[in-house]
Design an enzyme around this catalytic site. Structure first.
Site, PDB file in Angstrom:
ATOM      1  N   GLY A 107      59.518   8.741  36.265  1.00  0.00           N
ATOM      2  CA  GLY A 107      59.568   7.368  36.454  1.00  0.00           C
ATOM      3  C   GLY A 107      60.942   6.890  36.483  1.00  0.00           C
ATOM      4  O   GLY A 107      61.398   5.821  36.020  1.00  0.00           O
ATOM      5  N   ASP A 132      63.741  26.647  43.083  1.00  0.00           N
ATOM      6  CA  ASP A 132      64.299  25.700  44.193  1.00  0.00           C
ATOM      7  C   ASP A 132      62.910  25.252  45.040  1.00  0.00           C
ATOM      8  O   ASP A 132      63.216  24.166  45.535  1.00  0.00           O
ATOM      9  CB  ASP A 132      65.257  26.294  45.127  1.00  0.00           C
ATOM     10  CG  ASP A 132      66.445  26.722  44.010  1.00  0.00           C
ATOM     11  OD1 ASP A 132      66.510  26.466  43.240  1.00  0.00           O
ATOM     12  OD2 ASP A 132      67.202  27.580  44.758  1.00  0.00           O
TER      13      ASP A 132
HETATM   14  O1  F6P Z   1      68.028  29.698  43.092  1.00  0.00           O
HETATM   15  C1  F6P Z   1      67.940  29.689  41.833  1.00  0.00           C
HETATM   16  C2  F6P Z   1      68.882  28.850  41.221  1.00  0.00           C
HETATM   17  O2  F6P Z   1      68.436  28.473  39.755  1.00  0.00           O
HETATM   18  C3  F6P Z   1      69.497  27.527  42.099  1.00  0.00           C
HETATM   19  O3  F6P Z   1      68.816  26.534  41.782  1.00  0.00           O
HETATM   20  C4  F6P Z   1      70.974  27.495  41.398  1.00  0.00           C
HETATM   21  O4  F6P Z   1      71.819  26.739  42.268  1.00  0.00           O
HETATM   22  C5  F6P Z   1      71.253  28.947  41.326  1.00  0.00           C
HETATM   23  O5  F6P Z   1      70.172  29.847  41.245  1.00  0.00           O
HETATM   24  C6  F6P Z   1      72.118  29.390  40.051  1.00  0.00           C
HETATM   25  O6  F6P Z   1      72.392  30.724  40.360  1.00  0.00           O
HETATM   26  P1  F6P Z   1      73.164  31.520  38.941  1.00  0.00           P
HETATM   27  O7  F6P Z   1      72.049  31.835  38.183  1.00  0.00           O
HETATM   28  O8  F6P Z   1      73.780  32.750  39.628  1.00  0.00           O
HETATM   29  O9  F6P Z   1      74.068  30.851  38.478  1.00  0.00           O
END
Ligand code: F6P
Length: 319
Positions: free
Chosen positions: A185, A127
């Protein structure tokens, strides 16, 4: 310090293995024993661990995910759970802990620090929402995964005169969406940090359609809405047929990029060197190309703020 522990916690990401390997080998090089806890704080609570030798961390550098595995532990969020974790560390003779993970994991590390455990954090989350590091581990690999997928989708979009709404991860952060929009892009990025003007989006896409352009790509950060909803809202107004792709967990895996291998190696080394030098309650980070170190209590209350500037750039370049 005679023994340290390492764990990976929260959502996994590519580059964690590089950090584990580097932290382990740095500690062993100082004659310090290393234990790895499996599945993050959950392993610490269960006493699920492995003694790590230099050979245990051989052959993992190029692999995505984390060979120690990862988890989000409800029990560790409780005071009783944290007290249990501290007791386990004491019983095992573990005198310092390296925590590799995202904001939730670093909050956990701060809690342990406040309970007297010497802890160093390593920011790892696709993130890129952790302050006091320009990049967290895993971000670069995730971006490479995303741009590969978007490039593929553009090919088919252009064959069919279609607009695609492509949903990327990021939780409440628009970083992956803004950066991948710039790098591919894309015509439009929708992120949680900036309110989306659907009428403006439709006008731009309609104009593009009327100019005879063969495709349109809208990158949507998951924290800003659901791709299908956006597609439903725009489909009658833009000319293009619309399709939706949710990239999902594909983004988080795969062989780490060179950048993440190097970053993980640097972070792992720095975290252990700092710990052995007596630093604690801090997170290593990357600040203007150099390794920096910031108090966890400052990190966890600070917000990363560059997203809207990147979004502006993506909008300027996408038109
Ligand atoms: O925080 C990392 C992340 O990949 C986020 O981008 C996403 O919302 C979340 O974890 C998904 O979590 P999980 O793997 O528990 O579904």
């Amino acid at each position: 310090m005679k023994k340290i522990g390492i764990l990976t916690s929260g959502g996994d990401c590519s580059g964690m293995n590089a950090a584990i390997r580097s932290a382990t080998r740095t500690a062993l090089g100082h004659g310090v024993q290393v234990v790895g806890f499996r599945k993050g704080y959950a392993g610490l609570l269960k006493g699920d661990l492995l003694e790590m030798t230099t050979r245990d961390v051989a052959g993992i550098l190029h692999r995505g995910g984390t060979f120690l595995q990862s988890a989000r532990s409800e029990e560790f969020r409780t005071v009783l759970g944290r007290e249990k974790a501290v007791r386990h560390l004491q019983d095992l003779g573990v005198e310092g802990l390296v925590v590799i993970g995202g904001d939730g994991s670093l909050n956990g590390a701060l809690a342990l620090h406040r309970m007297g455990v010497p802890v160093m954090g390593i920011p790892a989350s696709i993130d890129n929402d952790i302050a006091f590091t320009d990049m967290a581990l895993g971000v670069d690999t995730a971006l490479n995964n995303i741009i590969y997928a978007v490039d593929c989708i553009k090919d088919t979009a252009s064959s069919h005169d279609r607009a695609f709404v492509i949903e990327v991860m990021g939780r409440n952060s628009g970083y992956l969406a803004s950066m991948s929009a710039i790098a591919t892009g894309a015509e439009y990025a929708i992120i949680p940090e900036v309110e989306c003007d659907i009428a403006d989006l439709c006008n731009q896409l309609r104009q593009r359609y009327e100019e005879g352009r063969s495709n349109a790509i809208i990158i949507l950060a998951e924290g800003a809405g659901r791709a299908q909803n956006i597609a439903d809202n725009i489909k009658d107004a833009i000319g293009f047929e619309t399709r939706v792709t949710v990239l999902g967990h594909y983004q988080r895996g795969g062989a780490p990029s060179v950048f993440d291998r190097l970053l993980g190696s640097r972070f792992g080394h720095a975290a252990v060197e700092q710990l052995l030098a007596g630093e604690k309650g801090k997170m290593v980070g990357l600040c203007c190309g150099e390794i920096c170190c910031t108090a966890l209590e400052t990190v966890v209350v600070s917000e990363k703020t560059q997203q809207d500037q990147l979004h502006d750039l993506s909008m300027i370049l996408g038109i």
